[in-house]
Design a protein around this motif. Structure first.
Motif, short mmCIF file in Angstrom:
data_model
loop_
_atom_site.label_atom_id
_atom_site.label_comp_id
_atom_site.label_asym_id
_atom_site.label_seq_id
_atom_site.Cartn_x
_atom_site.Cartn_y
_atom_site.Cartn_z
N ALA A 3 -67.64 -80.49 35.42
CA ALA A 3 -67.18 -81.95 35.16
C ALA A 3 -67.61 -82.67 36.35
O ALA A 3 -68.27 -83.80 36.09
CB ALA A 3 -65.98 -82.14 34.75
N ASN A 4 -67.48 -82.17 37.62
CA ASN A 4 -67.43 -82.89 38.74
C ASN A 4 -69.05 -83.15 39.19
O ASN A 4 -69.56 -84.36 39.52
CB ASN A 4 -67.06 -82.39 39.94
N GLU A 5 -69.84 -82.25 38.90
CA GLU A 5 -71.50 -82.25 38.58
C GLU A 5 -71.89 -83.31 37.66
O GLU A 5 -72.81 -84.04 38.25
CB GLU A 5 -72.01 -80.73 38.60
N SER A 77 -67.11 -94.01 42.89
CA SER A 77 -67.58 -93.31 41.64
C SER A 77 -66.34 -92.03 41.13
O SER A 77 -66.52 -91.39 40.42
CB SER A 77 -68.82 -92.68 41.82
N PHE A 78 -65.75 -91.80 42.38
CA PHE A 78 -64.92 -90.62 42.32
C PHE A 78 -63.36 -90.92 42.43
O PHE A 78 -62.60 -89.94 42.59
CB PHE A 78 -65.51 -89.57 43.19
N PRO A 228 -64.61 -87.22 28.51
CA PRO A 228 -64.13 -88.01 29.94
C PRO A 228 -64.35 -86.84 30.83
O PRO A 228 -63.95 -85.57 30.77
CB PRO A 228 -62.88 -88.42 29.68
N ILE A 229 -64.97 -86.92 31.87
CA ILE A 229 -65.33 -86.27 33.00
C ILE A 229 -64.93 -86.37 34.38
O ILE A 229 -65.02 -85.69 35.30
CB ILE A 229 -66.69 -85.98 33.09
N GLY A 230 -64.36 -87.71 34.49
CA GLY A 230 -63.76 -88.01 35.83
C GLY A 230 -63.47 -89.41 35.99
O GLY A 230 -64.26 -90.09 35.45
#
Length: 239
Positions: A3-5, A77-78, A228-230
């Motif tokens: 997910a982070n990638e 973005s994170f 949703p990934i982050g």
């Protein structure tokens, strides 16, 4: 990919879209090790910087943008940065989303026909529809029409643009942004996602789709098959 990638790929794709918008307005953005940034104020609604890695330096980031001009903003973005000590407030939070290429697409509404814009002459009408009827200001310029970026238009039987989105291809993903559907479109944003995803699969088969959404729009994206990934966060320079 984790997910982070996927979130990193989505952030990079979004930064490339922001860079394209800036270049269409005569501004030169810069991709650094951990972020993209523009030394001059960007067009309305577009950030002055986008982080590309979770460990981007707040001080380095802010030193490369024009914090003295009204509207200066940073896309974190994170959701890792604390820019409050540097004079920023959180404008909004959202979630990056990802959809694999092999997932089936929902049926499209028979009310709307989807196709890429044919030429730059159609951009003002597209921008007006995206702005919910408010006449466009020329935010989206002809230079944005390229093999990597496509403006999709959902058109009614009467020939009006009633839905749309921008799709932009990068190395490993297709990003979707600026998705909209007029209030009288059956199925609303879910219907728009069906049309957009069908066109993306036709134009770039085999590529996964990413973007970001929040609130009801995030719910509609999830119903359209996204995960949703982050989190991400947008910071706005305080007055």
């Amino acid at each position: 990919m984790t997910a982070n990638e996927w979130a990193g790929a989505a952030a990079r794709n979004n930064a490339e879209w922001c860079d394209a918008v800036c270049r269409a307005h005569g501004l030169s953005g810069e991709f650094g090790a951990g972020s993209w940034s523009s030394a001059r104020r960007t067009p309305p609604l577009y950030p002055d910087a986008v982080t590309l890695t979770p460990d981007a330096s707040p001080m380095d980031l802010v030193s490369r943008i024009d914090t003295g001009s009204p509207g200066c903003s940073v896309k974190d973005s994170f959701a890792r940065l604390d820019l409050a000590p540097l004079g920023f407030d959180v404008l909004f939070e959202a979630q990056w989303i990802h959809r694999p290429s092999d997932k089936a697409v929902m049926s499209q509404s028979a009310y709307v026909s989807w196709a890429p814009l044919g030429d730059a002459d159609a951009l003002p009408a597209w921008e007006t529809a995206w702005g919910d009827g408010e006449e466009g200001s020329g935010l989206f310029r002809a230079e944005l029409l390229s093999h990597d970026t496509t403006f999709l238009a959902g058109t009614s039987a009467a020939g009006e643009i009633v839905a749309g989105a921008v799709v932009s291809r990068s190395d490993s993903v297709v990003g979707v942004s600026n998705l909209f559907a007029r209030g009288d479109v059956p199925g609303g944003e879910e219907s728009a996602w069906a049309g957009v995803l069908t066109e993306v699969a036709r134009l770039w088969p085999g590529l996964p789709v990413v973007g970001y959404e929040s609130g009801d729009s995030l719910d509609a994206a999830v119903r359209a098959g996204f995960t949703p990934i982050g989190p991400l966060r947008v910071w706005l320079r305080s007055e």
